[in-house]
Design a protein around this motif. Structure first.
Motif, PDB file in Angstrom:
ATOM      1  N   VAL A  87       0.951  -1.396  -0.071  1.00  0.00           N
ATOM      2  CA  VAL A  87       0.025  -0.033  -0.005  1.00  0.00           C
ATOM      3  C   VAL A  87       0.874   1.269  -0.020  1.00  0.00           C
ATOM      4  CG1 VAL A  87      -1.610   1.228   1.117  1.00  0.00           C
ATOM      5  CG2 VAL A  87      -1.665  -1.399   1.284  1.00  0.00           C
ATOM      6  N   GLY A  88       0.696   2.099  -0.973  1.00  0.00           N
ATOM      7  CA  GLY A  88       1.355   3.148  -1.327  1.00  0.00           C
ATOM      8  C   GLY A  88       0.647   4.552  -1.002  1.00  0.00           C
ATOM      9  N   GLU A  89       1.162   5.686  -1.078  1.00  0.00           N
ATOM     10  CA  GLU A  89       0.220   7.003  -0.933  1.00  0.00           C
ATOM     11  C   GLU A  89      -0.527   7.425  -1.888  1.00  0.00           C
ATOM     12  OE1 GLU A  89       3.337   9.865   0.537  1.00  0.00           O
ATOM     13  OE2 GLU A  89       2.246  11.499  -0.552  1.00  0.00           O
ATOM     14  N   ALA A  90      -0.130   7.863  -2.856  1.00  0.00           N
ATOM     15  CA  ALA A  90      -1.142   8.274  -4.012  1.00  0.00           C
ATOM     16  C   ALA A  90      -0.457   8.232  -5.270  1.00  0.00           C
ATOM     17  CB  ALA A  90      -1.442   9.553  -3.528  1.00  0.00           C
ATOM     18  N   PRO A  91      -1.322   8.006  -6.408  1.00  0.00           N
ATOM     19  CA  PRO A  91      -0.377   8.172  -7.637  1.00  0.00           C
ATOM     20  C   PRO A  91       0.270   9.469  -7.936  1.00  0.00           C
ATOM     21  CG  PRO A  91      -2.772   7.697  -7.970  1.00  0.00           C
ATOM     22  CD  PRO A  91      -2.690   8.339  -6.547  1.00  0.00           C
ATOM     23  N   GLY A  92       1.459   9.191  -8.616  1.00  0.00           N
ATOM     24  CA  GLY A  92       2.240  10.268  -9.071  1.00  0.00           C
ATOM     25  C   GLY A  92       1.889  10.526 -10.555  1.00  0.00           C
ATOM     26  N   ALA A  93       2.718  11.385 -11.158  1.00  0.00           N
ATOM     27  CA  ALA A  93       2.409  11.742 -12.462  1.00  0.00           C
ATOM     28  C   ALA A  93       2.206  10.199 -13.741  1.00  0.00           C
ATOM     29  CB  ALA A  93       3.686  12.768 -13.280  1.00  0.00           C
ATOM     30  N   THR A  94       3.341   9.498 -13.623  1.00  0.00           N
ATOM     31  CA  THR A  94       3.301   8.527 -14.545  1.00  0.00           C
ATOM     32  C   THR A  94       2.136   7.246 -14.009  1.00  0.00           C
ATOM     33  OG1 THR A  94       5.658   8.473 -14.110  1.00  0.00           O
ATOM     34  CG2 THR A  94       4.828   6.778 -15.623  1.00  0.00           C
ATOM     35  N   GLU A  95       1.711   7.383 -13.132  1.00  0.00           N
ATOM     36  CA  GLU A  95       0.395   6.470 -12.560  1.00  0.00           C
ATOM     37  C   GLU A  95      -0.785   7.346 -13.160  1.00  0.00           C
ATOM     38  OE1 GLU A  95       2.954   7.519 -10.372  1.00  0.00           O
ATOM     39  OE2 GLU A  95       4.128   5.624 -10.204  1.00  0.00           O
ATOM     40  N   ASP A  96      -0.847   8.688 -13.186  1.00  0.00           N
ATOM     41  CA  ASP A  96      -1.978   9.475 -13.345  1.00  0.00           C
ATOM     42  C   ASP A  96      -2.140   9.262 -14.818  1.00  0.00           C
ATOM     43  OD1 ASP A  96      -4.103  11.267 -12.908  1.00  0.00           O
ATOM     44  OD2 ASP A  96      -2.705  12.626 -14.224  1.00  0.00           O
ATOM     45  N   CYS A 115      -1.523  -1.168  -4.296  1.00  0.00           N
ATOM     46  CA  CYS A 115      -2.463  -0.212  -4.452  1.00  0.00           C
ATOM     47  C   CYS A 115      -2.005   1.150  -3.468  1.00  0.00           C
ATOM     48  CB  CYS A 115      -3.869  -0.571  -3.838  1.00  0.00           C
ATOM     49  SG  CYS A 115      -3.944  -1.151  -2.442  1.00  0.00           S
ATOM     50  N   ASN A 116      -2.850   2.028  -3.504  1.00  0.00           N
ATOM     51  CA  ASN A 116      -2.494   3.208  -2.653  1.00  0.00           C
ATOM     52  C   ASN A 116      -3.590   3.773  -1.769  1.00  0.00           C
ATOM     53  OD1 ASN A 116       0.151   4.332  -3.871  1.00  0.00           O
ATOM     54  ND2 ASN A 116      -1.067   4.274  -5.820  1.00  0.00           N
ATOM     55  N   VAL A 117      -3.281   4.604  -0.786  1.00  0.00           N
ATOM     56  CA  VAL A 117      -4.439   5.199   0.156  1.00  0.00           C
ATOM     57  C   VAL A 117      -5.303   6.117  -0.862  1.00  0.00           C
ATOM     58  CG1 VAL A 117      -4.837   6.839   1.895  1.00  0.00           C
ATOM     59  CG2 VAL A 117      -2.904   5.200   2.023  1.00  0.00           C
ATOM     60  N   ARG A 140      -2.094   3.172 -13.534  1.00  0.00           N
ATOM     61  CA  ARG A 140      -1.513   2.095 -13.032  1.00  0.00           C
ATOM     62  C   ARG A 140      -0.587   2.505 -11.889  1.00  0.00           C
ATOM     63  NH1 ARG A 140       2.161  -1.200 -16.552  1.00  0.00           N
ATOM     64  NH2 ARG A 140       1.953  -2.471 -14.923  1.00  0.00           N
ATOM     65  N   PRO A 141      -0.517   1.796 -10.894  1.00  0.00           N
ATOM     66  CA  PRO A 141      -0.090   2.134  -9.607  1.00  0.00           C
ATOM     67  C   PRO A 141       1.701   1.875  -9.926  1.00  0.00           C
ATOM     68  CG  PRO A 141      -0.751   0.127  -9.131  1.00  0.00           C
ATOM     69  CD  PRO A 141      -1.314   0.538 -10.541  1.00  0.00           C
ATOM     70  N   PHE A 142       2.275   2.617  -9.138  1.00  0.00           N
ATOM     71  CA  PHE A 142       3.880   2.503  -9.048  1.00  0.00           C
ATOM     72  C   PHE A 142       4.244   1.990 -10.246  1.00  0.00           C
ATOM     73  CE2 PHE A 142       3.097   2.545  -4.373  1.00  0.00           C
ATOM     74  CZ  PHE A 142       4.114   3.166  -3.868  1.00  0.00           C
ATOM     75  N   ILE A 143       4.510   2.821 -11.114  1.00  0.00           N
ATOM     76  CA  ILE A 143       5.140   2.333 -12.436  1.00  0.00           C
ATOM     77  C   ILE A 143       6.375   3.459 -12.899  1.00  0.00           C
ATOM     78  CG2 ILE A 143       3.347   0.904 -13.187  1.00  0.00           C
ATOM     79  CD1 ILE A 143       2.805   3.262 -15.197  1.00  0.00           C
ATOM     80  N   TYR A 179      10.018   2.363   4.575  1.00  0.00           N
ATOM     81  CA  TYR A 179      10.025   3.907   3.923  1.00  0.00           C
ATOM     82  C   TYR A 179       9.411   3.598   2.546  1.00  0.00           C
ATOM     83  CZ  TYR A 179      13.182   4.883   7.512  1.00  0.00           C
ATOM     84  OH  TYR A 179      13.819   5.291   8.857  1.00  0.00           O
ATOM     85  N   HIS A 180       9.043   4.849   2.068  1.00  0.00           N
ATOM     86  CA  HIS A 180       8.444   4.895   0.651  1.00  0.00           C
ATOM     87  C   HIS A 180       9.583   4.656  -0.564  1.00  0.00           C
ATOM     88  CE1 HIS A 180       6.581   6.400  -2.977  1.00  0.00           C
ATOM     89  NE2 HIS A 180       5.228   6.236  -2.421  1.00  0.00           N
ATOM     90  N   PRO A 181       9.304   4.095  -1.322  1.00  0.00           N
ATOM     91  CA  PRO A 181      10.591   3.859  -2.348  1.00  0.00           C
ATOM     92  C   PRO A 181      10.958   5.241  -2.949  1.00  0.00           C
ATOM     93  CG  PRO A 181       8.681   2.462  -3.018  1.00  0.00           C
ATOM     94  CD  PRO A 181       8.159   3.195  -1.921  1.00  0.00           C
TER      95      PRO A 181
HETATM   96  N1  URA Z   1       4.109   6.748  -5.138  1.00  0.00           N
HETATM   97  C1  URA Z   1       2.904   5.940  -4.325  1.00  0.00           C
HETATM   98  O1  URA Z   1       2.696   6.266  -3.525  1.00  0.00           O
HETATM   99  N2  URA Z   1       2.230   5.454  -5.132  1.00  0.00           N
HETATM  100  C2  URA Z   1       2.234   5.452  -6.655  1.00  0.00           C
HETATM  101  O2  URA Z   1       1.433   4.567  -7.089  1.00  0.00           O
HETATM  102  C3  URA Z   1       3.236   5.967  -7.066  1.00  0.00           C
HETATM  103  C4  URA Z   1       4.235   6.601  -6.534  1.00  0.00           C
END
Ligand code: URA
Length: 321
Positions: free
Chosen positions: A175-184, A215-217, A188-191, A289-291
Motif C-alpha cells: 500500500v502506497g500513498e497516492a498516484p504520481g504523474a506516471t501513474e496518473d 494499491c494506494n491510499v 497503473r500504480p507504482f510504475i 520507507y516509501h520507495p
Molecule cells: N507513489 C505512490 O505512493 N504510489 C504510486 O502509485 C506511485 C508513487
C-alpha cells in the motif's frame, strides 16, 4: 588483500545507477560519464543488494526484536498527518455519500471480511466502510467505482483513476500513498521511478509484481504530488479498506508515512513505526520507507531491506502459506 579502490568505486556507482540516481555528480561528471571513464560493464543488477545496498553483515548492529502491536481501534486521529502536510487545495467540506455505479452495485451480497468500525480521518468521519464500499464485493467492482468516483475534488484534476492492480488472489499487498504523474497518465500504480524500485525490492524477496497486489491510499493523484489532505484520505479510504477486506492478505507492506498512519490509525512518525510487526485487523502489517524516499535517502535502504525481509518471513510463515 588490499581493496582496489577503483573496484569499490565502480561497485558503488553501479549501485547508485541501478537506483536511478543519475544526478550523483563527481567533479562535474554524471554517474554515466564516470562509469564510462572507469570502464564499468553495462547490464542490470537484479538482486536486492544492488537495489538496496549490501546485506547487513554479522558485525552490523542487529535490528531491535520485532514487537507485536495491538490492532487499531476507534478513530483514526490523523489530523496531524494533514497538519504536517504541504498545503493542499481546499477539499470538499464533507465527502458526498458514495453511490456505487450500476455495474458495481449489481455485485452480490457484501463480502466484508473485517468488521470496520466507524472511523474518522483528521476529524472527518468515515461512516464505516459498508455505506461506501461494503457493497463492492470484487476488486473489479471497486476499480469500476473508483473510476467514476467524485467523493473528493481530486477526480477533477486527475487524468486517470488508479485503483490498484495485481493478482486478485494475492496474499502480499503493498500500500502506497497516492498516484504520481506516471501513474496518473496510465492508470497503473507504482510504475514511475519509485515503482521501478518497488519492483526491484519485490524481486529481491522473490516476488513478482504479478504475485502481489499494489494499491494506494488515494486513488487519484493530488495535483503536483502534494501530500494527501485528511478529507481526501477520509473520502478514499473505504476503497482501500474494502480492497484489503476482499484480498485477506497474509501480510501488508505499508510504504511510507501516509499508508502506515492511515492503516494503523496513528500519528507516530515512520521512524517509530518501522521495525515492528503491527496488526491491521489481525493481519500482520510491516511499515517501511516509501520507495521515493529511498531514492532521496540512500541511508534508509538498509533498514528498508530489513523491513521487506521481515515481511517476506511473515508471509512465508503465515498460516496457510
Ligand atoms: N507513489 C505512490 O505512493 N504510489 C504510486 O502509485 C506511485 C508513487
Amino acid at each position: 588483500m588490499p581493496v582496489d579502490a577503483r573496484d569499490r568505486l565502480r561497485q558503488y556507482l553501479l549501485q547508485r545507477k541501478e537506483m536511478g540516481e543519475q544526478d550523483l555528480v563527481l567533479d562535474g561528471l554524471s554517474v554515466e560519464d564516470l562509469l564510462k571513464v572507469i570502464g564499468a560493464p553495462g547490464g542490470r543488477a537484479a538482486n536486492l543488494e544492488a537495489a538496496l545496498g549490501p546485506r547487513p553483515t554479522k558485525q552490523s548492529k542487529p535490528s531491535p526484536r520485532p514487537e507485536i502491536i495491538a490492532p487499531p481501534s476507534g478513530a483514526i486521529p490523523v489530523a496531524k498527518i494533514a497538519a504536517a502536510a504541504k498545503p493542499a487545495a481546499k477539499p470538499a467540506a464533507k465527502p458526498a455519500p458514495f453511490a456505487p455505479p450500476a455495474a458495481a452495485a449489481s455485485a452480490a451480497a457484501a463480502n466484508v471480511v473485517f468488521d470496520f468500525p466507524p472511523i474518522s480521518v483528521g476529524g472527518v468521519l468515515v461512516d464505516g466502510v459498508a455505506p461506501y464500499a461494503g457493497g463492492l464485493t470484487t476488486l473489479d467492482a471497486i476499480a469500476a467505482a473508483v473510476g467514476v468516483c467524485t467523493r473528493c475534488p481530486l477526480h477533477s484534476t486527475a487524468t486517470n483513476a488508479v485503483p490498484g492492480e495485481g493478482n486478485p488472489d494475492a496474499k502480499f499487498v503493498c500500500v502506497g500513498e497516492a498516484p504520481g504523474a506516471t501513474e496518473d497518465a496510465t492508470g497503473r500504480p507504482f510504475i514511475g521511478r519509485a515503482g521501478d524500485l518497488l519492483t526491484k525490492i519485490l524481486e529481491a524477496i522473490k516476488l513478482k509484481r504479478e504475485d502481489v497486489f499494489i494499491c494506494n491510499v488515494l486513488k487519484h493523484r493530488p495535483p503536483g504530488n502534494r501530500n494527501p489532505a485528511a478529507e481526501e484520505i477520509a473520502a478514499c479510504s473505504p476503497y482501500l479498506l474494502q480492497q484489503l477486506a476482499i484480498l485477506r492478505p497474509r501480510v501488508i507492506l505499508a510504504l511510507g508515512t501516509f499508508a502506515a498512519q492511515t492503516l494503523l490509525q496513528t500519528t507516530q512518525p515512520i521512524g517509530k513505526l518501522r521495525g515492528q510487526i503491527h496488526r491491521f485487523y489481525g493481519v500482520p502489517l510491516i511499515v517501511t520507507y516509501h520507495p521515493a524516499a529511498l531514492l532521496r535517502n540512500p541511508n534508509w535502504k538498509r533498514p528498508a531491506w530489513e523491513d521487506v525481509q521481515l515481511a517476506r518471513r511473515i508471509f512465508d510463515n503465515a498460516p496457510g502459506a
